[in-house]
Structures are given as structure tokens and as C-alpha cells.
Motif scaffolding. Structure first.
Motif, mmCIF file in Angstrom:
data_model
loop_
_atom_site.group_PDB
_atom_site.id
_atom_site.type_symbol
_atom_site.label_atom_id
_atom_site.label_comp_id
_atom_site.label_asym_id
_atom_site.label_seq_id
_atom_site.Cartn_x
_atom_site.Cartn_y
_atom_site.Cartn_z
ATOM 1 N N THR A 62 0.818 -1.210 0.000
ATOM 2 C CA THR A 62 0.000 0.000 0.000
ATOM 3 C C THR A 62 0.854 1.263 0.000
ATOM 4 O O THR A 62 0.511 2.254 -0.658
ATOM 5 C CB THR A 62 -0.947 0.001 1.212
ATOM 6 O OG1 THR A 62 -1.760 -1.169 1.181
ATOM 7 C CG2 THR A 62 -1.845 1.227 1.210
ATOM 8 N N VAL B 278 1.917 2.109 -3.502
ATOM 9 C CA VAL B 278 0.760 2.527 -4.295
ATOM 10 C C VAL B 278 0.377 3.970 -3.956
ATOM 11 O O VAL B 278 0.111 4.793 -4.841
ATOM 12 C CB VAL B 278 -0.435 1.578 -4.068
ATOM 13 C CG1 VAL B 278 -1.697 2.137 -4.731
ATOM 14 C CG2 VAL B 278 -0.127 0.195 -4.620
ATOM 15 N N LEU C 101 7.253 -0.624 -9.002
ATOM 16 C CA LEU C 101 5.872 -0.171 -8.882
ATOM 17 C C LEU C 101 5.727 1.340 -9.040
ATOM 18 O O LEU C 101 4.949 1.825 -9.869
ATOM 19 C CB LEU C 101 5.306 -0.601 -7.521
ATOM 20 C CG LEU C 101 3.945 -0.009 -7.136
ATOM 21 C CD1 LEU C 101 2.850 -0.579 -8.002
ATOM 22 C CD2 LEU C 101 3.653 -0.238 -5.659
ATOM 23 N N MET D 116 3.951 3.481 -12.066
ATOM 24 C CA MET D 116 2.785 4.321 -11.817
ATOM 25 C C MET D 116 3.027 5.753 -12.292
ATOM 26 O O MET D 116 2.156 6.382 -12.904
ATOM 27 C CB MET D 116 2.437 4.304 -10.327
ATOM 28 C CG MET D 116 1.903 2.972 -9.829
ATOM 29 S SD MET D 116 1.563 2.963 -8.046
ATOM 30 C CE MET D 116 0.115 4.035 -7.974
ATOM 31 N N THR E 217 -6.611 6.242 -6.237
ATOM 32 C CA THR E 217 -5.976 5.067 -6.853
ATOM 33 C C THR E 217 -6.798 4.458 -7.987
ATOM 34 O O THR E 217 -6.503 3.344 -8.439
ATOM 35 C CB THR E 217 -5.729 3.993 -5.780
ATOM 36 O OG1 THR E 217 -6.972 3.622 -5.177
ATOM 37 C CG2 THR E 217 -4.780 4.500 -4.699
ATOM 38 N N PHE F 113 -5.291 2.562 -10.958
ATOM 39 C CA PHE F 113 -4.327 1.494 -10.693
ATOM 40 C C PHE F 113 -4.935 0.242 -10.114
ATOM 41 O O PHE F 113 -4.522 -0.874 -10.438
ATOM 42 C CB PHE F 113 -3.234 2.020 -9.761
ATOM 43 C CG PHE F 113 -2.629 3.305 -10.246
ATOM 44 C CD1 PHE F 113 -1.771 3.311 -11.331
ATOM 45 C CD2 PHE F 113 -2.950 4.514 -9.651
ATOM 46 C CE1 PHE F 113 -1.213 4.486 -11.808
ATOM 47 C CE2 PHE F 113 -2.402 5.700 -10.117
ATOM 48 C CZ PHE F 113 -1.528 5.684 -11.204
ATOM 49 N N TYR F 114 -5.896 0.383 -9.221
ATOM 50 C CA TYR F 114 -6.529 -0.802 -8.646
ATOM 51 C C TYR F 114 -7.645 -1.307 -9.555
ATOM 52 O O TYR F 114 -8.390 -0.525 -10.127
ATOM 53 C CB TYR F 114 -7.141 -0.466 -7.273
ATOM 54 C CG TYR F 114 -6.166 -0.458 -6.136
ATOM 55 C CD1 TYR F 114 -5.187 -1.433 -6.001
ATOM 56 C CD2 TYR F 114 -6.249 0.533 -5.146
ATOM 57 C CE1 TYR F 114 -4.312 -1.419 -4.934
ATOM 58 C CE2 TYR F 114 -5.373 0.552 -4.071
ATOM 59 C CZ TYR F 114 -4.411 -0.434 -3.964
ATOM 60 O OH TYR F 114 -3.545 -0.427 -2.910
#
Length: 219
Positions: free
Chosen positions: A5, A8, A35, A39, A214, A217-218
Motif C-alpha cells: 500500500t 501505491v 511499482l 505508476m 488510486t 491502478f486498482y
């Protein structure tokens, strides 16, 4: 260290959407799986990212993940120790890091895991001092750290003339204490925008604010 998390949150929060049309040179300190670099490359189509790590397996995995993405032309992953900036030849518009922060004196013996988790491998003072040296005059430095270390980290940055621009305190639910803080600094003093984020609603689902942050991305 796998996707978590913290990464992210930093990948979704660092810099702002108003920068989406800018050409920026970005440095991801402690790239891990890649990651955050991925992103940022998704969010900002004109940036070039350099991700660095001291762990061979992390570098290998990050390179594999980058190669499998559509952003591979804009991300370069290197094995590099940020404690030695003599090998860096560029200045950066954005430096991001999800740094190691545990302070336990007893290490696990797993060198890769310890380097990713323990502050002794990259002390905050070293991280900040080197970030200042490599940051462009109008650049941004963004990190995610434990909430309890926030005051200390801000003080270190202030001693290096890095000024807090944005801060977001993060907790898992309204019943829990704040656990993480996202911080953004620049070399120019300005007012600070402070916000808070709660990740989970009472029923365990993501809050609207977390979902919005988010959403790209999720799944």
C-alpha cells in the motif's frame, strides 16, 4: 519486498496532475519491483524515470516488470547505491522514495529484506542530503514515512533548506491512529497543504477518497 500500500499511495500521490504535460526527469530511490516508477510513467506521459536499487534481485525483477510494460522506453533501472552520489550525472525534477525506516538493532540475516526495511542501510539524513544535491532548483522531493517520524523528517529537510509543500496523513480506518505520512518538499518556501486520508470505511471497503486517488491502478 513485493507490492504494498505504501508504494501505491506514493505512486498515486507524488507530483500533481497539473504536471502531466511537463517533460520531467525522475529518480526513484529504492525501486523495488518498479511499482512507483511504473505508476509515475502511467500518470505522466512525458517523463523519463531512472529507478535505482542496491539489491540484485530487486533490480532484476524491476527490469522484468518494466520490460513487460508499455512504458519500457521511458524507464531505466540501475543497480546503484544512493549513498554514493558521485556516480550520478543528472539533476532531477522529481525524486521519490519509499525508504527503509525500521530501526531495530537486530537484523534478520536476509540482506535483501534488511536493506529494504532498515533505516541503517539508508539513513534519513543521507537520503535528504543527497536528494538536495540531485534536485533541480524547482524540483520536488516526495516520500512516504511512518507517521511518528514525520516531525523528525521535516526537521532534517528544513536543515537542508527543503520546505514542506504538501502533507497527507494516512490511517487504515477512522478508529485507528495515523500510520503513514506522505510528504512533498521543494527548495522554495511556500504555504503547506495538509490533508488526511482514511483507507477503509466501516464495512471494510475502500473509502471514496482512497478509491479516487488510486482509481487508475486498482482493479
Amino acid at each position: 519486498m513485493k507490492v504494498g500500500t505504501d508504494g501505491v499511495l506514493l505512486g498515486a500521490w507524488a507530483a500533481q496532475e497539473e504536471d502531466s504535460q511537463k517533460k520531467m526527469r525522475v529518480l526513484d530511490v529504492g525501486v523495488g519491483t518498479g511499482l512507483i516508477s511504473l505508476m509515475l510513467a502511467q500518470r505522466f506521459p512525458y517523463i523519463q524515470v531512472t529507478g535505482i536499487d542496491i539489491d540484485d534481485s530487486s533490480v532484476k525483477q524491476a527490469r522484468e516488470n518494466v520490460e513487460a510494460s508499455k512504458f519500457k522506453e521511458r524507464i531505466n533501472v540501475l543497480k546503484q547505491d544512493f549513498r554514493n552520489i558521485d556516480y550520478f550525472f543528472n539533476k532531477y525534477d522529481l525524486i521519490v522514495s519509499n525508504p527503509p525506516f525500521y530501526k531495530e538493532k537486530t537484523l534478520s540475516g536476509d540482506n535483501a529484506r534488511d536493506a529494504a526495511r532498515h533505516n541503517s542501510f539508508l539513513p534519513f539524513d543521507t537520503l535528504v542530503a543527497n536528494a538536495v544535491e540531485l534536485l533541480e532548483s524547482n524540483g520536488i522531493f516526495s516520500v512516504i514515512i511512518p507517521y511518528g517520524e514525520t516531525g523528525h523528517f521535516i526537521s532534517i529537510c528544513a536543515s537542508h533548506k527543503l520546505y514542506l509543500k504538501r502533507r497527507m496523513d494516512v490511517r487504515s480506518s477512522e478508529k485507528k491512529a495515523f500510520k503513514r505520512t506522505l510528504l512533498e518538499f521543494s527548495k522554495t518556501a511556500s504555504s503547506t497543504l495538509t490533508t488526511a486520508l482514511t483507507l477503509n470505511a466501516f464495512d471494510g471497503s475502500r473509502t471514496n477518497e482512497y478509491t479516487q486517488l488510486t482509481k487508475d491502478f486498482y482493479l
